[in-house]
Design a protein around this motif. Sequence first.
Motif, short mmCIF file in Angstrom:
data_model
loop_
_atom_site.label_atom_id
_atom_site.label_comp_id
_atom_site.label_asym_id
_atom_site.label_seq_id
_atom_site.Cartn_x
_atom_site.Cartn_y
_atom_site.Cartn_z
N MET A 1 51.92 46.24 39.73
CA MET A 1 50.80 44.90 39.66
C MET A 1 51.40 43.84 39.10
O MET A 1 52.23 43.83 38.33
CB MET A 1 49.48 45.39 39.03
N LEU B 1 40.52 50.39 40.03
CA LEU B 1 41.51 49.60 40.47
C LEU B 1 41.67 49.82 42.22
O LEU B 1 41.30 50.79 42.80
CB LEU B 1 43.01 49.71 39.97
N GLN B 2 42.06 48.72 42.66
CA GLN B 2 42.28 48.67 44.29
C GLN B 2 43.64 48.42 44.38
O GLN B 2 44.43 47.41 43.79
CB GLN B 2 41.42 47.63 44.81
N LYS B 3 44.45 48.78 45.38
CA LYS B 3 45.68 48.60 45.98
C LYS B 3 45.18 47.66 47.03
O LYS B 3 44.93 47.81 48.03
CB LYS B 3 46.44 49.61 46.46
N ARG B 4 45.59 46.24 46.73
CA ARG B 4 45.41 45.21 47.79
C ARG B 4 46.15 45.34 48.97
O ARG B 4 47.28 45.37 49.21
CB ARG B 4 45.51 43.76 47.24
N GLU C 1 43.69 51.25 48.72
CA GLU C 1 43.44 52.43 48.25
C GLU C 1 42.56 51.92 47.13
O GLU C 1 42.79 50.78 46.53
CB GLU C 1 44.70 53.03 47.62
N TRP D 1 48.46 46.51 42.88
CA TRP D 1 47.24 46.89 42.40
C TRP D 1 46.59 46.05 41.53
O TRP D 1 47.42 44.94 40.85
CB TRP D 1 47.56 48.21 41.28
N LEU E 1 51.45 51.53 37.60
CA LEU E 1 51.10 51.10 38.86
C LEU E 1 51.58 49.80 39.05
O LEU E 1 51.73 48.93 38.09
CB LEU E 1 49.72 51.06 38.89
N SER F 1 41.41 46.29 51.00
CA SER F 1 42.09 47.42 50.15
C SER F 1 42.90 48.37 50.82
O SER F 1 42.32 48.89 52.03
CB SER F 1 40.95 48.11 49.11
N THR G 1 34.75 47.63 47.05
CA THR G 1 34.70 49.27 46.63
C THR G 1 33.42 49.92 46.94
O THR G 1 33.63 51.10 46.96
CB THR G 1 34.70 49.26 45.15
N GLN H 1 47.40 40.36 36.15
CA GLN H 1 46.43 41.48 36.27
C GLN H 1 46.69 42.45 35.28
O GLN H 1 45.78 42.98 34.35
CB GLN H 1 46.74 42.72 37.40
N ARG I 1 41.34 53.53 43.18
CA ARG I 1 41.55 54.76 42.40
C ARG I 1 40.98 54.27 40.83
O ARG I 1 40.92 53.33 40.29
CB ARG I 1 42.90 54.72 42.02
#
Length: 156
Positions: free
Chosen positions: A135, A35-38, A121, A44, A133, A119, A69, A139, A123
Amino acid sequence: MGRTEYYDDPSAPEPNSLVVAASAVVTDDKGRILLQKRSDSGLWALPGGGMEMSDSLPGTAVREVKEETGLDVEITGLVGTYTDPRHVIAYSDGEVRRQFNVCFRARLVGGTLAISDESLELRWVAPEDLESLPMHHTQQLRLQHATEGREAPYLG
């Protein structure tokens, strides 16, 4: 550029574009999901993005995962299609998007994990930790469909 997602919200702005997009539920050899934190929303999400004229849909997912990523993936299946017209995404540049998203399953085959400008972050998340998380629920729906052992892809 900022991004606000609306779902079934009468105050949502009217869409002015339709975008074909692909996302990927990428898993590693431990069964964790990437996953990415946008950076545009702080939420997320799965890696993914809009299709370009030279892309196939699976190719879009592979390209977007690499861009966002740094990882190389191989498409292994289809999670589903997500076309709900009640989901609207508004960007700070004035685009208000209705998005047609095809979500694929993918497995990690190489590359080096690297944060992009999209991104904050990245993870690897165990399926049992996904609910913790923040989101958007669209998603969460894709992740639910990817992890619940469905016999057929979601068509919606």
